[in-house]
Write a protein that holds these residues in place. Structure first.
Motif, PDB file in Angstrom:
ATOM      1  N   LYS A 261      16.122  62.578  -7.884  1.00 57.16           N
ATOM      2  CA  LYS A 261      14.961  62.843  -7.018  1.00 57.16           C
ATOM      3  C   LYS A 261      15.193  64.035  -6.093  1.00 57.16           C
ATOM      4  O   LYS A 261      14.237  64.607  -5.567  1.00 57.16           O
TER       5      LYS A 261
ATOM      6  N   PRO B 139      14.149  69.738  -7.700  1.00 55.67           N
ATOM      7  CA  PRO B 139      12.764  70.150  -7.424  1.00 55.67           C
ATOM      8  C   PRO B 139      11.757  69.293  -8.191  1.00 55.67           C
ATOM      9  O   PRO B 139      12.016  68.862  -9.321  1.00 55.67           O
ATOM     10  N   ALA B 140      10.618  69.057  -7.586  1.00 56.56           N
ATOM     11  CA  ALA B 140       9.564  68.223  -8.180  1.00 56.56           C
ATOM     12  C   ALA B 140       9.233  68.692  -9.592  1.00 56.56           C
ATOM     13  O   ALA B 140       9.096  69.888  -9.840  1.00 56.56           O
ATOM     14  N   GLY B 141       9.134  67.746 -10.514  1.00 58.23           N
ATOM     15  CA  GLY B 141       8.761  68.037 -11.889  1.00 58.23           C
ATOM     16  C   GLY B 141       9.920  68.421 -12.797  1.00 58.23           C
ATOM     17  O   GLY B 141       9.739  68.542 -14.010  1.00 58.23           O
ATOM     18  N   THR B 142      11.122  68.599 -12.243  1.00 57.99           N
ATOM     19  CA  THR B 142      12.271  69.031 -13.048  1.00 57.99           C
ATOM     20  C   THR B 142      12.606  68.028 -14.138  1.00 57.99           C
ATOM     21  O   THR B 142      12.758  68.394 -15.305  1.00 57.99           O
TER      22      THR B 142
END
Length: 188
Positions: free
Chosen positions: A87, A90-93
């Protein structure tokens, strides 16, 4: 006669207690992960499936097609990032990495968490201290990880300079050992 029965009882009780002590020591030698028991009779994948804090790692291993490899005889040393470690990316990784078109990249990242052989935390600390504070390990991906002791804690430093702290060390498996880490290790 009563004395011999008492002696036999005491001897049997002593054996039972020594067996209990051995069982307790055995249990303590393999720490729980996320509250789940990790059994030395199970392999890396079987224990990871049982861990409530490694759901993302298990999904990634499946997406990369590494299940058979990590179920093989090994032995392997795996630095296993927790769900909270993933988590921090970076977002979406993670969603991007598990797509079929990114399998090679995902495989590279995951195998950068695996070293051939079984290396305990104590061995890493001892070798790091003997080598001026840093012990280099080659991963299955061909990358280098460095075990480093900082303020008494063991850290694993990746080629990008990121440092993951071992939060649970020496979780022995039938085919190696897992060390739980608090960060995803990234190859350069």
């Amino acid at each position: 006669m009563a004395k011999s029965i008492l002696k036999a009882f005491c001897f049997s009780a002593g054996l039972a207690l020594s067996g209990l002590a051995a069982t307790t020591a055995y249990t303590l030698a393999n720490p729980a992960v996320g509250g789940a028991a990790m059994l030395t009779s199970k392999n890396i994948v079987e224990n990871a499936l049982n861990s409530p804090i490694h759901k993302t790692l298990v999904a990634a291993v499946k997406a990369a097609g590494l299940v058979d490899t990590l179920e093989s005889a090994g032995p392997f040393t795996v630095f296993a990032p927790t769900d909270s470690a993933f988590k921090k990316l970076p977002a979406g990784t993670v969603a991007t990495l598990v797509k079929p078109e990114n399998k090679d990249k995902l495989t590279k990242i995951l195998t950068a968490h695996v070293v051939a052989g079984k290396i305990s935390a104590k061995d890493m600390m001892t070798k790091a201290k003997a080598m001026g504070g840093k012990y280099e390990m080659k991963t299955v991906s061909g990358d280098t990880l460095i075990a480093e002791v900082k303020k008494g804690a063991l850290y694993i430093v990746d080629e990008s300079g990121g440092a993951a702290r071992l939060t649970v060390a020496d979780v022995n498996q039938s085919n190696g050992v897992i060390h739980v880490v608090n960060k995803v290790l990234l190859p350069k």
